[in-house]
Design an enzyme around this catalytic site. Structure first.
Site, PDB file in Angstrom:
ATOM      1  N   THR A   1       0.842  -1.191   0.000  1.00 19.23           N
ATOM      2  CA  THR A   1       0.000   0.000   0.000  1.00 19.23           C
ATOM      3  C   THR A   1       0.875   1.237   0.000  1.00 19.23           C
ATOM      4  OG1 THR A   1      -1.759   1.206   1.146  1.00 19.23           O
ATOM      5  CG2 THR A   1      -0.166   0.084   2.539  1.00 19.23           C
ATOM      6  N   ASN A   2       0.373   2.312  -0.594  1.00 13.92           N
ATOM      7  CA  ASN A   2       1.045   3.606  -0.494  1.00 13.92           C
ATOM      8  C   ASN A   2       0.329   4.502   0.499  1.00 13.92           C
ATOM      9  OD1 ASN A   2       3.273   3.478  -2.399  1.00 13.92           O
ATOM     10  ND2 ASN A   2       1.691   3.187  -3.961  1.00 13.92           N
TER      11      ASN A   2
ATOM     12  N   LYS B   1      -3.358   3.263   6.255  1.00 17.81           N
ATOM     13  CA  LYS B   1      -3.671   1.823   6.215  1.00 17.81           C
ATOM     14  C   LYS B   1      -2.556   1.020   6.877  1.00 17.81           C
ATOM     15  CE  LYS B   1      -6.180   1.358   1.800  1.00 17.81           C
ATOM     16  NZ  LYS B   1      -6.076   0.630   0.520  1.00 17.81           N
TER      17      LYS B   1
ATOM     18  N   ASP C   1      -7.977  -3.438  -1.072  1.00 18.47           N
ATOM     19  CA  ASP C   1      -8.700  -2.388  -1.776  1.00 18.47           C
ATOM     20  C   ASP C   1      -9.992  -2.174  -1.010  1.00 18.47           C
ATOM     21  OD1 ASP C   1      -8.736  -0.433  -3.775  1.00 18.47           O
ATOM     22  OD2 ASP C   1     -10.153  -1.591  -4.969  1.00 18.47           O
ATOM     23  N   THR C   2     -10.322  -0.906  -0.816  1.00 18.08           N
ATOM     24  CA  THR C   2     -11.471  -0.549  -0.002  1.00 18.08           C
ATOM     25  C   THR C   2     -12.387   0.364  -0.788  1.00 18.08           C
ATOM     26  OG1 THR C   2     -10.235  -0.775   2.062  1.00 18.08           O
ATOM     27  CG2 THR C   2     -12.147   0.677   2.109  1.00 18.08           C
TER      28      THR C   2
ATOM     29  N   PHE D   1      -9.097   8.788   8.470  1.00 12.33           N
ATOM     30  CA  PHE D   1      -8.658   9.309   7.173  1.00 12.33           C
ATOM     31  C   PHE D   1      -9.774   9.079   6.165  1.00 12.33           C
ATOM     32  CE2 PHE D   1      -7.713   5.382   4.794  1.00 12.33           C
ATOM     33  CZ  PHE D   1      -7.717   4.450   5.820  1.00 12.33           C
TER      34      PHE D   1
ATOM     35  N   TYR E   1     -12.845   8.814   4.083  1.00  8.64           N
ATOM     36  CA  TYR E   1     -14.255   9.141   4.310  1.00  8.64           C
ATOM     37  C   TYR E   1     -14.672   9.015   5.783  1.00  8.64           C
ATOM     38  CZ  TYR E   1     -14.649   8.764  -0.786  1.00  8.64           C
ATOM     39  OH  TYR E   1     -14.486   8.945  -2.144  1.00  8.64           O
ATOM     40  N   ASP E   2     -13.736   8.749   6.682  1.00 11.62           N
ATOM     41  CA  ASP E   2     -14.087   8.527   8.094  1.00 11.62           C
ATOM     42  C   ASP E   2     -14.940   9.644   8.714  1.00 11.62           C
ATOM     43  OD1 ASP E   2     -12.997   6.018   8.322  1.00 11.62           O
ATOM     44  OD2 ASP E   2     -11.105   6.689   9.194  1.00 11.62           O
TER      45      ASP E   2
ATOM     46  N   HIS F   1     -14.396  -2.442   8.592  1.00 13.82           N
ATOM     47  CA  HIS F   1     -14.171  -3.256   7.399  1.00 13.82           C
ATOM     48  C   HIS F   1     -12.757  -3.828   7.367  1.00 13.82           C
ATOM     49  CE1 HIS F   1     -13.403   0.974   7.154  1.00 13.82           C
ATOM     50  NE2 HIS F   1     -12.608   0.841   6.124  1.00 13.82           N
TER      51      HIS F   1
HETATM   52  P1  ITT Z   1      -3.466   1.925  -1.746  1.00 12.62           P
HETATM   53  O1  ITT Z   1      -4.191   1.597  -3.017  1.00 12.62           O
HETATM   54  O2  ITT Z   1      -2.048   2.362  -1.964  1.00 12.62           O
HETATM   55  O3  ITT Z   1      -3.567   0.844  -0.716  1.00 12.62           O
HETATM   56  P2  ITT Z   1      -5.475   4.016  -1.510  1.00 12.62           P
HETATM   57  O4  ITT Z   1      -5.582   5.211  -0.605  1.00 12.62           O
HETATM   58  O5  ITT Z   1      -5.494   4.238  -2.986  1.00 12.62           O
HETATM   59  O6  ITT Z   1      -4.188   3.200  -1.047  1.00 12.62           O
HETATM   60  P3  ITT Z   1      -7.945   2.471  -1.706  1.00 12.62           P
HETATM   61  O7  ITT Z   1      -7.923   2.525  -3.190  1.00 12.62           O
HETATM   62  O8  ITT Z   1      -8.231   1.156  -1.073  1.00 12.62           O
HETATM   63  O9  ITT Z   1      -6.573   3.001  -1.075  1.00 12.62           O
HETATM   64  O10 ITT Z   1      -8.914   3.524  -1.034  1.00 12.62           O
HETATM   65  C1  ITT Z   1     -10.101   3.922  -1.595  1.00 12.62           C
HETATM   66  C2  ITT Z   1     -10.558   5.195  -0.978  1.00 12.62           C
HETATM   67  O11 ITT Z   1     -11.252   4.886   0.230  1.00 12.62           O
HETATM   68  C3  ITT Z   1      -9.488   6.224  -0.605  1.00 12.62           C
HETATM   69  O12 ITT Z   1     -10.017   7.501  -0.907  1.00 12.62           O
HETATM   70  C4  ITT Z   1      -9.314   6.088   0.868  1.00 12.62           C
HETATM   71  O13 ITT Z   1      -9.005   7.333   1.477  1.00 12.62           O
HETATM   72  C5  ITT Z   1     -10.689   5.604   1.302  1.00 12.62           C
HETATM   73  N1  ITT Z   1     -10.568   4.690   2.427  1.00 12.62           N
HETATM   74  C6  ITT Z   1      -9.923   3.483   2.448  1.00 12.62           C
HETATM   75  N2  ITT Z   1     -10.000   2.942   3.666  1.00 12.62           N
HETATM   76  C7  ITT Z   1     -10.721   3.805   4.432  1.00 12.62           C
HETATM   77  C8  ITT Z   1     -11.114   3.818   5.784  1.00 12.62           C
HETATM   78  O14 ITT Z   1     -10.786   2.847   6.618  1.00 12.62           O
HETATM   79  N3  ITT Z   1     -11.830   4.863   6.234  1.00 12.62           N
HETATM   80  C9  ITT Z   1     -12.160   5.874   5.410  1.00 12.62           C
HETATM   81  N4  ITT Z   1     -11.808   5.962   4.130  1.00 12.62           N
HETATM   82  C10 ITT Z   1     -11.092   4.937   3.639  1.00 12.62           C
END
Ligand code: ITT
Length: 191
Positions: free
Chosen positions: A8-9, A13, A69-70, A149, A151-152, A177
């Site tokens: 991850t970058n 996370k 991926d979230t 961070f 959308y929290d 999640h």
């Molecule tokens: P990596 O792909 O490098 O892991 P990313 O920030 O691009 O990092 P994602 O594509 O998984 O990560 O994230 C999708 C979006 O959802 C991104 O805007 C995050 O800030 C947000 N996000 C991910 N996890 C979250 C969490 O636990 N709470 C709130 N927002 C979250």
């Protein structure tokens, strides 16, 4: 201690995962293995993106690793921003702009239901595995809280009075999640 790379970058996370599984595994970052690449994330599912990131690290750097991926799925927006959560307001990772666009698109909607979904893809000993975690909740009309961070500040998990951004990291990890998907990953790694 067993070492594993988290592809991850996103430093938030990495901190979350380390605080969840750090006692049992040494979680290496991409910087720790000398990877500063912009890893492609071009699939149209969370699972596809998580696998794409993990496979990239395995293929280019040779490490067993996992990636997550979230997405935030909002019912009134037909599941958006979903897999496009990171770039909802356009290219880049501007969380403030993403949150603002989400609140704007939710104006007038009384159905505020939403869920965060995390898919973790693990590549270990030549095999691929995925683990999913979900938390139900709702989108507020204005941000609340200084922590977390992404959308929290606009997401309040079901059964709680506070947003994820108002909770301690421990409380968020216990129900989130990512916490749930990570618990499944850890159970697998221990088995
Ligand atoms: P990596 O792909 O490098 O892991 P990313 O920030 O691009 O990092 P994602 O594509 O998984 O990560 O994230 C999708 C979006 O959802 C991104 O805007 C995050 O800030 C947000 N996000 C991910 N996890 C979250 C969490 O636990 N709470 C709130 N927002 C979250």
């Amino acid at each position: 201690m067993q070492e594993i790379v988290f592809a991850t970058n996103n430093s938030h996370k990495l901190d979350e995962i380390r605080s969840i599984i750090g006692a049992r595994f040494k979680v290496l970052s991409l910087a720790d293995i000398g990877c500063f690449d912009d890893i492609p994330e071009t699939a149209d599912t969370l699972e596809g993106n998580a696998l794409q990131k993990a496979r990239y690290v395995k293929e280019h750097y040779g490490y067993d690793c996992f990636a997550d991926d979230t997405g935030l799925m909002v019912d009134a927006l037909d599941g958006a921003p979903g897999v496009y959560s990171a770039r909802y307001a356009g290219p880049g990772h501007d969380s403030r702009a993403n949150r603002a666009l989400l609140l704007e698109n939710m104006l007038g909607h009384t159905d505020r239901r939403a869920r965060f979904v995390t898919v973790i893809a693990l590549i270990k000993d030549g095999a691929e595995h995925t683990f999913t975690g979900t938390v139900e909740g709702e989108i507020l009309t204005a941000p609340e809280g200084e922590g977390g961070f992404g959308y929290d500040p606009v997401f309040r998990p079901q059964g709680f009075d506070a947003t994820f951004a108002s909770m301690s990291p421990e409380d968020k990890n216990a129900i989130s999640h990512r916490g749930r998907a990570t618990a499944r990953l850890v159970a697998f790694l221990k088995s």
